[in-house]
Motif scaffolding. Structure first.
Motif, PDB file in Angstrom:
ATOM      1  N   UNK A   1     -10.924   2.126   9.182  1.00  0.00           N
ATOM      2  CA  UNK A   1     -12.041   2.996   9.551  1.00  0.00           C
ATOM      3  C   UNK A   1     -12.287   4.127   8.555  1.00  0.00           C
ATOM      4  N   UNK A   2     -11.295   4.444   7.724  1.00  0.00           N
ATOM      5  CA  UNK A   2     -11.503   5.475   6.701  1.00  0.00           C
ATOM      6  C   UNK A   2     -11.876   4.862   5.348  1.00  0.00           C
ATOM      7  N   UNK A   3     -12.106   3.557   5.284  1.00  0.00           N
ATOM      8  CA  UNK A   3     -12.435   2.896   4.018  1.00  0.00           C
ATOM      9  C   UNK A   3     -13.641   3.562   3.372  1.00  0.00           C
ATOM     10  N   UNK A   4     -13.586   3.699   2.046  1.00  0.00           N
ATOM     11  CA  UNK A   4     -14.661   4.381   1.325  1.00  0.00           C
ATOM     12  C   UNK A   4     -14.624   3.994  -0.141  1.00  0.00           C
ATOM     13  N   UNK A   5     -15.625   4.412  -0.871  1.00  0.00           N
ATOM     14  CA  UNK A   5     -15.616   4.274  -2.322  1.00  0.00           C
ATOM     15  C   UNK A   5     -14.929   5.499  -2.914  1.00  0.00           C
ATOM     16  N   UNK A   6     -13.903   5.262  -3.702  1.00  0.00           N
ATOM     17  CA  UNK A   6     -13.187   6.355  -4.352  1.00  0.00           C
ATOM     18  C   UNK A   6     -12.413   5.767  -5.524  1.00  0.00           C
ATOM     19  N   UNK A   7     -11.781   6.625  -6.304  1.00  0.00           N
ATOM     20  CA  UNK A   7     -10.950   6.151  -7.404  1.00  0.00           C
ATOM     21  C   UNK A   7      -9.668   5.526  -6.848  1.00  0.00           C
ATOM     22  N   UNK A   8      -9.259   4.356  -7.323  1.00  0.00           N
ATOM     23  CA  UNK A   8      -8.014   3.754  -6.841  1.00  0.00           C
ATOM     24  C   UNK A   8      -6.809   4.667  -6.985  1.00  0.00           C
ATOM     25  N   UNK A   9      -6.778   5.486  -8.047  1.00  0.00           N
ATOM     26  CA  UNK A   9      -5.629   6.373  -8.232  1.00  0.00           C
ATOM     27  C   UNK A   9      -5.608   7.502  -7.206  1.00  0.00           C
ATOM     28  N   UNK A  10      -6.767   7.920  -6.725  1.00  0.00           N
ATOM     29  CA  UNK A  10      -6.790   8.914  -5.648  1.00  0.00           C
ATOM     30  C   UNK A  10      -6.165   8.316  -4.392  1.00  0.00           C
ATOM     31  N   UNK A  11      -6.538   7.069  -4.081  1.00  0.00           N
ATOM     32  CA  UNK A  11      -5.924   6.418  -2.926  1.00  0.00           C
ATOM     33  C   UNK A  11      -4.422   6.259  -3.130  1.00  0.00           C
ATOM     34  N   UNK A  12      -4.003   5.850  -4.314  1.00  0.00           N
ATOM     35  CA  UNK A  12      -2.582   5.654  -4.571  1.00  0.00           C
ATOM     36  C   UNK A  12      -1.822   6.962  -4.393  1.00  0.00           C
ATOM     37  N   UNK A  13      -2.360   8.052  -4.925  1.00  0.00           N
ATOM     38  CA  UNK A  13      -1.706   9.349  -4.786  1.00  0.00           C
ATOM     39  C   UNK A  13      -1.652   9.782  -3.326  1.00  0.00           C
ATOM     40  N   UNK A  14      -2.769   9.630  -2.637  1.00  0.00           N
ATOM     41  CA  UNK A  14      -2.820  10.024  -1.225  1.00  0.00           C
ATOM     42  C   UNK A  14      -1.828   9.206  -0.398  1.00  0.00           C
ATOM     43  N   UNK A  15      -1.777   7.894  -0.652  1.00  0.00           N
ATOM     44  CA  UNK A  15      -0.853   7.033   0.079  1.00  0.00           C
ATOM     45  C   UNK A  15       0.590   7.432  -0.186  1.00  0.00           C
ATOM     46  N   UNK A  16       0.916   7.761  -1.431  1.00  0.00           N
ATOM     47  CA  UNK A  16       2.288   8.152  -1.766  1.00  0.00           C
ATOM     48  C   UNK A  16       2.690   9.430  -1.041  1.00  0.00           C
ATOM     49  N   UNK A  17       1.773  10.370  -0.951  1.00  0.00           N
ATOM     50  CA  UNK A  17       2.070  11.646  -0.292  1.00  0.00           C
ATOM     51  C   UNK A  17       2.196  11.476   1.226  1.00  0.00           C
ATOM     52  N   UNK A  18       1.330  10.645   1.825  1.00  0.00           N
ATOM     53  CA  UNK A  18       1.286  10.501   3.286  1.00  0.00           C
ATOM     54  C   UNK A  18       2.049   9.282   3.797  1.00  0.00           C
ATOM     55  N   UNK A  19       2.790   8.611   2.945  1.00  0.00           N
ATOM     56  CA  UNK A  19       3.345   7.299   3.288  1.00  0.00           C
ATOM     57  C   UNK A  19       4.179   7.305   4.564  1.00  0.00           C
ATOM     58  N   UNK A  20       4.904   8.370   4.838  1.00  0.00           N
ATOM     59  CA  UNK A  20       5.793   8.391   5.995  1.00  0.00           C
ATOM     60  C   UNK A  20       5.143   8.850   7.279  1.00  0.00           C
ATOM     61  N   UNK A  21       3.854   9.197   7.263  1.00  0.00           N
ATOM     62  CA  UNK A  21       3.237   9.798   8.447  1.00  0.00           C
ATOM     63  C   UNK A  21       2.839   8.749   9.476  1.00  0.00           C
ATOM     64  N   UNK A  22       3.012   9.155  10.733  1.00  0.00           N
ATOM     65  CA  UNK A  22       2.588   8.300  11.843  1.00  0.00           C
ATOM     66  C   UNK A  22       1.604   9.067  12.730  1.00  0.00           C
ATOM     67  N   UNK A  23       2.041   9.544  13.891  1.00  0.00           N
ATOM     68  CA  UNK A  23       1.091  10.157  14.819  1.00  0.00           C
ATOM     69  C   UNK A  23       1.335  11.644  15.053  1.00  0.00           C
ATOM     70  N   UNK A  24       2.573  12.073  14.954  1.00  0.00           N
ATOM     71  CA  UNK A  24       2.897  13.460  15.230  1.00  0.00           C
ATOM     72  C   UNK A  24       3.840  13.983  14.149  1.00  0.00           C
ATOM     73  N   UNK A  25       3.861  15.308  13.993  1.00  0.00           N
ATOM     74  CA  UNK A  25       4.828  15.976  13.114  1.00  0.00           C
ATOM     75  C   UNK A  25       4.811  15.405  11.697  1.00  0.00           C
ATOM     76  N   UNK A  26       3.631  15.341  11.122  1.00  0.00           N
ATOM     77  CA  UNK A  26       3.510  14.803   9.769  1.00  0.00           C
ATOM     78  C   UNK A  26       4.349  15.608   8.786  1.00  0.00           C
ATOM     79  N   UNK A  27       5.057  14.893   7.921  1.00  0.00           N
ATOM     80  CA  UNK A  27       5.863  15.547   6.899  1.00  0.00           C
ATOM     81  C   UNK A  27       5.891  14.736   5.620  1.00  0.00           C
TER      82      UNK A  27
END
Length: 321
Positions: free
Chosen positions: A240-266
């Motif tokens: 649902x968040x799919x969009x046009x963006x730079x692949x490296x922005x997605x890669x960086x964002x995924x690396x930073x948020x990789x461990x997040x689920x529903x609560x207490x993001x870290x």
């Protein structure tokens, strides 16, 4: 009262009274009323008999119901936010196409009339089969590498998606990377230490030319949306968040948020990010310019997560360390 159609009602990540949200946002006086509505809707538009409605989870203007059917467990997801309806229809087309390319996704089940997303009575509804697997465990380096490889594979397939153009008109990012980083520093980073802002600004100014092409990306790749089985990624969920963006922005964002689920993001550790990037490069090696930009983008995405005020899960220490 039919017990099989009385679901547990919960909020996905928001605090507050779930039953009040069910009534105030979605117009149902009870969980049973919502369960009966789901059953009638799936019977009418999909020809699916619902034997049980086990759970309804809500976030924002979206709700997700787990239902039991003669063909197995399924998920009905609906939105009451009309501004998102066109986007949801395009996302459904993209995920259906991805399934045809042998990408492990939770694809929509077509309704009786062929629609992948049904709009009825001010609601947009989609239906999927439940996917088997466990949420990505970032403590397992094999799975973290597999997740990195999946991002690269998914980006490669999405780059040639024939349905990307229309979704791109809804979501395209037209600014260059350097302009976006500096714009964020100028407008949204005032709570960060001056040294951190100056460091990121200097790195962006010294970066290679921004010639990175944008494309369709998932943009919410993290533990909550990645199912694993054995040593492999079994399914990528929630486009649902799919969009046009730079692949490296997605890669960086995924690396930073990789461990997040529903609560207490870290944050995740540098070691987890390294494993994730190694998996990505096993499919899509980075050029020197890519690597330089990725370092900048990871710092940017990490700094974006540092909250104003209390920071109980340690985003500041991770981003500023």
């Amino acid at each position: 009262m039919v017990a099989s159609l009385v679901p547990v009602v919960e909020m996905l990540w928001e605090p507050g009274d779930a039953r009040a949200a069910l009534s105030g946002r979605f117009g149902f006086r009870s969980g049973e009323a919502a369960g009966r509505w789901v059953a009638e809707l799936l019977d009418q538009h999909w020809g699916v008999r619902v034997d049980s409605c086990e759970r309804i989870v809500m976030s924002g203007g979206n709700a997700l119901a787990w239902v039991g059917t003669p063909g197995g467990r399924m998920l009905a997801k609906w939105s009451v936010a009309p501004a998102r309806f066109a986007r949801l229809a395009e996302v459904a087309r993209v995920t259906s196409w991805l399934r045809g390319q042998d990408v492990p996704v939770s694809a929509p089940v077509p309704a009786r009339d062929g629609r992948l997303q049904v709009e009825v009575d001010g609601v947009s509804v989609g239906l999927q089969h439940e996917m088997a697997g466990d949420l990505l465990d970032i403590a397992n380096p094999v799975l973290v590498r597999a997740a990195g490889a999946m991002v690269a594979r998914l980006q490669a397939v999405l780059a040639v998606c024939p349905y990307a153009e229309k979704l791109g008109k809804i979501t395209a990012v037209r600014k260059g990377l350097g302009e976006r980083v500096v714009g964020w520093l100028d407008g949204d980073a005032g709570h960060l230490p001056v040294q951190a802002r100056d460091m990121l600004r200097a790195r962006a100014a010294a970066a290679p030319p921004d010639r990175l092409a944008g494309q369709l990306v998932h943009f919410d790749f993290r533990s909550a949306n990645v199912l694993c089985a054995g040593d492999e990624v079994a399914a990528v969920l929630d486009f649902e968040e799919a969009r046009h963006d730079h692949p490296l922005v997605e890669l960086a964002r995924a690396a930073v948020l990789l461990g997040t689920r529903y609560h207490d993001w870290g944050p995740v550790s540098a070691e987890v990010r390294a494993e994730f990037f190694a998996g990505y490069e096993s499919v899509c090696p980075l050029t020197a310019d890519d690597a330089a930009w990725l370092d900048i983008l990871v710092r940017w995405q990490a700094l974006m997560m540092v909250p104003r005020g209390d920071d109980p899960t340690g985003w500041g220490a991770s981003a500023l360390g």
